[in-house]
Design a protein around this motif. Structure first.
Motif, PDB file in Angstrom:
ATOM      1  N   LEU A 154     -55.902  58.863  26.385  1.00 51.38           N
ATOM      2  CA  LEU A 154     -57.266  59.879  26.228  1.00 51.38           C
ATOM      3  C   LEU A 154     -57.882  59.226  25.080  1.00 51.38           C
ATOM      4  O   LEU A 154     -57.693  58.542  24.224  1.00 51.38           O
ATOM      5  CB  LEU A 154     -56.837  61.123  25.423  1.00 51.38           C
ATOM      6  N   VAL A 155     -59.401  59.154  25.457  1.00 50.87           N
ATOM      7  CA  VAL A 155     -60.334  58.143  24.790  1.00 50.87           C
ATOM      8  C   VAL A 155     -61.467  59.057  24.323  1.00 50.87           C
ATOM      9  O   VAL A 155     -62.073  59.724  25.280  1.00 50.87           O
ATOM     10  CB  VAL A 155     -61.111  56.987  25.570  1.00 50.87           C
ATOM     11  N   HIS A 252     -59.416  45.586  41.596  1.00 47.14           N
ATOM     12  CA  HIS A 252     -58.321  45.747  40.583  1.00 47.14           C
ATOM     13  C   HIS A 252     -58.957  46.616  39.421  1.00 47.14           C
ATOM     14  O   HIS A 252     -57.741  47.060  38.728  1.00 47.14           O
ATOM     15  CB  HIS A 252     -58.068  44.488  39.918  1.00 47.14           C
ATOM     16  N   VAL A 253     -59.805  46.801  39.487  1.00 44.39           N
ATOM     17  CA  VAL A 253     -60.537  47.829  38.336  1.00 44.39           C
ATOM     18  C   VAL A 253     -61.277  49.168  38.863  1.00 44.39           C
ATOM     19  O   VAL A 253     -62.128  49.733  38.187  1.00 44.39           O
ATOM     20  CB  VAL A 253     -61.468  47.178  37.363  1.00 44.39           C
ATOM     21  N   PHE A 285     -57.584  58.825  31.077  1.00 46.80           N
ATOM     22  CA  PHE A 285     -57.616  58.005  32.293  1.00 46.80           C
ATOM     23  C   PHE A 285     -56.039  57.503  32.638  1.00 46.80           C
ATOM     24  O   PHE A 285     -55.254  57.779  31.743  1.00 46.80           O
ATOM     25  CB  PHE A 285     -58.390  56.633  32.302  1.00 46.80           C
ATOM     26  N   LEU A 286     -55.590  57.023  33.804  1.00 42.04           N
ATOM     27  CA  LEU A 286     -54.405  56.935  34.056  1.00 42.04           C
ATOM     28  C   LEU A 286     -54.410  55.546  34.471  1.00 42.04           C
ATOM     29  O   LEU A 286     -54.793  54.931  35.352  1.00 42.04           O
ATOM     30  CB  LEU A 286     -54.241  57.674  35.456  1.00 42.04           C
ATOM     31  N   TRP A 298     -57.565  47.570  27.344  1.00 42.14           N
ATOM     32  CA  TRP A 298     -58.920  47.402  27.747  1.00 42.14           C
ATOM     33  C   TRP A 298     -59.423  48.623  28.402  1.00 42.14           C
ATOM     34  O   TRP A 298     -60.613  48.620  28.528  1.00 42.14           O
ATOM     35  CB  TRP A 298     -58.746  46.214  29.087  1.00 42.14           C
ATOM     36  N   GLY A 299     -58.519  49.490  29.086  1.00 48.30           N
ATOM     37  CA  GLY A 299     -59.011  50.706  29.573  1.00 48.30           C
ATOM     38  C   GLY A 299     -59.756  51.497  28.257  1.00 48.30           C
ATOM     39  O   GLY A 299     -61.045  51.945  28.504  1.00 48.30           O
ATOM     40  N   ARG A 300     -59.239  51.491  27.169  1.00 45.70           N
ATOM     41  CA  ARG A 300     -59.728  52.112  26.201  1.00 45.70           C
ATOM     42  C   ARG A 300     -60.958  51.612  25.527  1.00 45.70           C
ATOM     43  O   ARG A 300     -61.934  52.300  25.244  1.00 45.70           O
ATOM     44  CB  ARG A 300     -58.749  52.367  24.815  1.00 45.70           C
TER      45      ARG A 300
END
Length: 321
Positions: A154-155, A252-253, A285-286, A298-300
């Motif tokens: 969670l961001v 990939h992203v 996000f998952l 990296w997602g955050r």
């Protein structure tokens, strides 16, 4: 020609070429994504650069005196050339290369330093070199046998806006004609993430659908799950198949893809003491890849950067209104 092959320039270039060719062979092999082998895996993203750096140093060390500094430089150069080759051959986009750059370079340098130590201690026999070369292929099946691990993150990002909550809330639903300068600078857009163009709300209240359109023909939906003016607007993401063209985001992203997806999010508004608004944007996000810690990090970072860009847009429009 023989003089060139014996020249110091060729001797310094040859280890780098060996490293690049080795990396490209593994990249193409893992790209088949068959059975035990996957690009987004520790076997490729950690072991391939480690072995690449080691092989480049083993080749460079033949008949030469080595040092930790020289070994690290050879491994890093080989890795940088490998990443450039991936980009020039259209095997990876800028965003993927930027995301893996830190871990690739560090892993390559560690492999190169270890290879140099083995060489100085006369342990770089053919079996040792072969073991390094086969390491990613040997670890692929082991990693594939491990149970899959998913991570939800969670961001949340908050920005102060010099406008009352009612004025801010009215900017959230319909966001038309977004100009690039309204988004300000964002690192994620610099490395290739498409910029939003508009968000078109169909209906109002819970159950309404906000359609978001980005550059490169990206289109997805946000289904409103909670609507309370002027305190909150929450939604869940709906990304239909084909709504994100293949050339818009690297697979990939890709949002809603095999490795990462966004689940839900929303805006929360709170009155500030000065009469303004504290606007918070949240996204969940998952991470479905094997790279839990690195993928989460990296997602955050990417979402925080994107949040700041969107909140800046809302601030500019609300304050003007």
């Amino acid at each position: 020609m023989k003089r060139f092959f014996r020249s110091p320039r060729f001797r310094s270039l040859w280890p780098l070429l060996v490293g690049v060719l080795y990396g490209l062979c593994l990249r193409l092999a893992f790209a088949l994504d068959v059975g035990e082998f996957s690009i987004v895996s520790k076997a490729f993203l950690l072991m391939t650069p480690f072995s690449l750096g080691a092989l480049a140093v083993f080749v460079a060390a033949r008949g030469e005196r080595t040092s930790v500094r020289r070994d690290a430089a050879v491994a890093a150069k080989a890795m940088i050339l490998f990443l450039i080759a991936l980009f020039l051959m259209l095997l990876e986009g800028v965003i993927c290369i930027v995301l893996v750059l830190p871990v690739f370079v560090v892993a390559a340098v560690l492999g190169g330093v270890l290879a140099g130590w083995l060489h100085r201690h006369m342990l770089d026999r053919k079996g040792t070199v072969s073991a390094f070369a086969l390491l990613p292929l040997l670890l692929g099946p082991i990693e594939a046998a491990l149970p899959p691990v998913q991570s939800e993150q969670l961001v949340s990002t908050t920005m102060h806006i010099a406008a009352p909550p009612e004025a801010v809330f009215d900017q959230l639903a319909d966001v038309r004609g977004i100009r690039p300068e309204e988004l300000g600078f964002a690192f994620v857009h610099l490395i290739g993430l498409p910029k939003p163009i508009e968000a078109d709300m169909h209906g109002s209240g819970a159950g309404a659908v906000r359609v978001s359109r980005w550059e490169k023909n990206v289109r997805f939906e946000e289904v409103i799950t909670h609507w309370q003016r002027p305190q909150a607007m929450h939604y869940r993401f709906h990304i239909p198949p084909g709504s994100i063209p293949r050339d818009a985001l690297d697979e990939h992203v890709e949002l809603g893809g095999k490795y990462f997806t966004v689940l839900d999010g929303g805006y929360d508004l709170a009155p500030a003491p000065d009469g303004g608004t504290e606007l918070t944007l949240t996204t969940r996000f998952l991470n479905k890849s094997q790279l839990k810690l690195y993928g989460d990090l990296w997602g955050r970072m990417v979402l925080q950067d994107f949040h700041r860009s969107i909140l800046g847009l809302m601030r500019r429009r609300a304050e003007r209104a």
